[in-house]
Design an enzyme around this catalytic site. Structure first.
Site, PDB file in Angstrom:
ATOM      1  N   ASN A  80      18.160 -26.182  30.638  1.00  0.00           N
ATOM      2  CA  ASN A  80      18.258 -24.689  30.951  1.00  0.00           C
ATOM      3  C   ASN A  80      18.211 -24.519  32.132  1.00  0.00           C
ATOM      4  OD1 ASN A  80      17.310 -21.963  30.791  1.00  0.00           O
ATOM      5  ND2 ASN A  80      15.533 -22.218  29.612  1.00  0.00           N
ATOM      6  N   ARG A  90      21.370 -24.361  27.631  1.00  0.00           N
ATOM      7  CA  ARG A  90      21.285 -22.843  27.434  1.00  0.00           C
ATOM      8  C   ARG A  90      22.154 -21.965  28.068  1.00  0.00           C
ATOM      9  NH1 ARG A  90      16.870 -19.084  29.617  1.00  0.00           N
ATOM     10  NH2 ARG A  90      17.084 -17.198  28.384  1.00  0.00           N
ATOM     11  N   HIS A 147      17.593 -13.648  23.560  1.00  0.00           N
ATOM     12  CA  HIS A 147      16.429 -14.419  22.932  1.00  0.00           C
ATOM     13  C   HIS A 147      16.913 -14.868  21.578  1.00  0.00           C
ATOM     14  CE1 HIS A 147      13.082 -11.971  25.089  1.00  0.00           C
ATOM     15  NE2 HIS A 147      13.184 -13.114  25.717  1.00  0.00           N
ATOM     16  N   ARG A 183       9.354  -4.890  32.997  1.00  0.00           N
ATOM     17  CA  ARG A 183      10.239  -4.164  32.587  1.00  0.00           C
ATOM     18  C   ARG A 183      10.250  -2.759  31.724  1.00  0.00           C
ATOM     19  NH1 ARG A 183      14.172  -9.026  30.092  1.00  0.00           N
ATOM     20  NH2 ARG A 183      12.815 -10.347  31.340  1.00  0.00           N
ATOM     21  N   GLU A 205      12.721 -23.131  21.600  1.00  0.00           N
ATOM     22  CA  GLU A 205      14.313 -22.976  21.816  1.00  0.00           C
ATOM     23  C   GLU A 205      14.832 -24.376  22.109  1.00  0.00           C
ATOM     24  OE1 GLU A 205      12.476 -19.780  24.334  1.00  0.00           O
ATOM     25  OE2 GLU A 205      14.721 -18.850  23.994  1.00  0.00           O
TER      26      GLU A 205
END
Ligand code: ADP
Length: 397
Positions: free
Chosen positions: A7, A90, A179, A240, A383
């Site tokens: 990743n 990823r 995601h 955010r 993941e």
């Protein structure tokens, strides 16, 4: 079969080596501050845990450091690179090209390159990781697993924005969602946990970490999700905004003279829990302050929960009903009070949390009361395992 999962972030590289016979992680590590002479590499294998500071000027050097640790005579777990049978990467953005994970070839690399404009911070890192592996382990099969691909099943009415059609056709401006690997993993696990085929379930999966997104998953397919063209859309997050009135940006530009760069920083780095509480982007810190009577912190928490509740409600209607709501990632897995707040007052909708079960820790678990028509589950995301499984199913034979 050993699968190396990589990743690559803009300035980091995380890796895990899976033994697919056992499904266990044999070794893992993280390189931070990649691109500098003062990078930090942390490596773990069984009882071994070690840290080294070193110069890692790019992702190739970071992958070399990872490989050196994995094959080290003392703390390594493999003798040499030939024991890595396949690699999974990823990749953040697959645009509308990739509806599932794919074996990487020149054409796939070209497509990922085409998507750099859509994910300028992330896709170059993913590409650097892929190229580094081609250089170091030529001939070893590589697979790309995209954050966006799971959401490619959304219908146009969910992914299109009401902009003139040419903005979609010429500029590819649409909802992509992110995601995806996490939503797919927890949806699969939820079905297993409930003992039902995923095709028989309407799920709402809530990935709540630093970045947050919710997905509506009908019969195993994503039909809507809260992140959009970028990961800024949707829920209020750590730093955010999530969705806000877009005219606010015009106002800030026209009347406050803010530049695109200022606005980008404001929306991505200075807002969310941090912006409203004026304290922290970490829900634990904001929660503690709220309990001590800090009103801004309390409001930040109330808003964070309310944003999520709104999405859960609208996705229930979008699918007609919901069979299970699933919480995952840092906040979803750990924040007991937050889960309670997000689903408070929904008894009439058949959603009832059991306070005692909610307070328990552990792996995959149900936290809904017996009389709750809708199951509420907590499922720790993984993941990396999902990526390793994709690699196995694509190149395992
Ligand atoms: P990322 O999106 O960076 O992978 P994580 O999934 O690790 O993030 O989630 C990080 C967030 O999880 C932190 O901001 C923190 O607020 C939250 N978190 C972790 N543990 C707890 C806890 N015990 N209670 C409340 N929040 C927690």
């Amino acid at each position: 079969m050993n699968v190396l999962v990589l990743n690559a972030g803009s300035s980091s590289l995380k890796y895990q080596l899976f033994n697919m016979q056992t499904g266990e992680v044999s070794a893992k590590g993280v390189c931070d501050r990649v691109g500098t002479t003062e990078a930090l590499h942390v490596y773990e294998a069984g009882e071994v845990e070690q840290e080294e500071q070193l110069s890692l000027l790019n992702h190739l050097e970071a992958i070399k450091a990872a490989v050196a640790a994995l094959t080290h005579p003392h703390h390594g777990v493999i003798q040499d690179l030939s024991e890595i049978n396949a690699i999974g990467h990823r990749v953040v953005h697959g645009g509308d090209y990739f509806v599932e994970s794919v074996v990487i070839d020149d054409e796939v690399i070209a497509r990922i390159e085409e998507c750099v404009g859509l994910a300028p911070l992330h896709n170059p890192a993913g590409l650097a990781g892929i190229r580094a592996c081609v250089e170091l382990m030529e001939g070893t099969p590589q697979v790309a697993v995209f954050d966006t691909s799971f959401h490619q099943t959304m219908p146009a009415k969910a992914y299109r924005y009401p902009l003139p059609t040419k903005y979609f056709e010429d500029l590819k401006i649409r909802r992509y969602g992110f995601h995806g690997t996490s939503h797919r993993y927890v949806a699969q696990r939820a079905a297993e946990f409930l003992g039902k085929p995923v095709e028989d379930l309407r799920l709402i999966t809530c990935h709540l970490g630093n970045g947050c997104s919710i997905a509506a998953i009908n019969k195993g397919k994503s039909v809507d999700t809260s992140m959009g063209f970028t990961p800024l859309d949707g829920l209020m997050m750590g730093t955010r905004t999530g969705s806000i009135d877009p005219a606010i940006l015009l106002y800030l530009e026209d009347y406050q003279g803010m530049s695109a760069e200022d606005i980008n920083k404001l929306l991505n780095k200075e807002s969310g829990l941090l912006g409203v509480s004026e304290l922290s982007n970490d829900l634990r810190d904001v929660g503690t302050a709220a309990k001590d009577g800090n009103e801004k912190a309390q409001l930040a928490i109330d808003m964070y929960a309310y944003y999520a509740k709104r999405f859960i409600g609208s996705y229930t209607f979008a699918m007609g009903a919901v069979d299970a709501i699933v919480f995952t990632a840092g906040v979803g897995e750990n924040a007991v009070d937050m889960r309670q707040m997000m689903l408070e007052g929904l008894e009439e909708q058949g959603i009832i949390i059991d306070a005692e079960l909610n307070a328990k820790r552990g792996g995959d678990r149900s936290i809904s009361a017996d009389e709750s028509a809708v199951k509420v589950l907590v499922i720790p995301t993984n993941e990396e395992l999902m990526i390793a499984q994709d690699v196995k199913s694509l190149v395992g034979s």
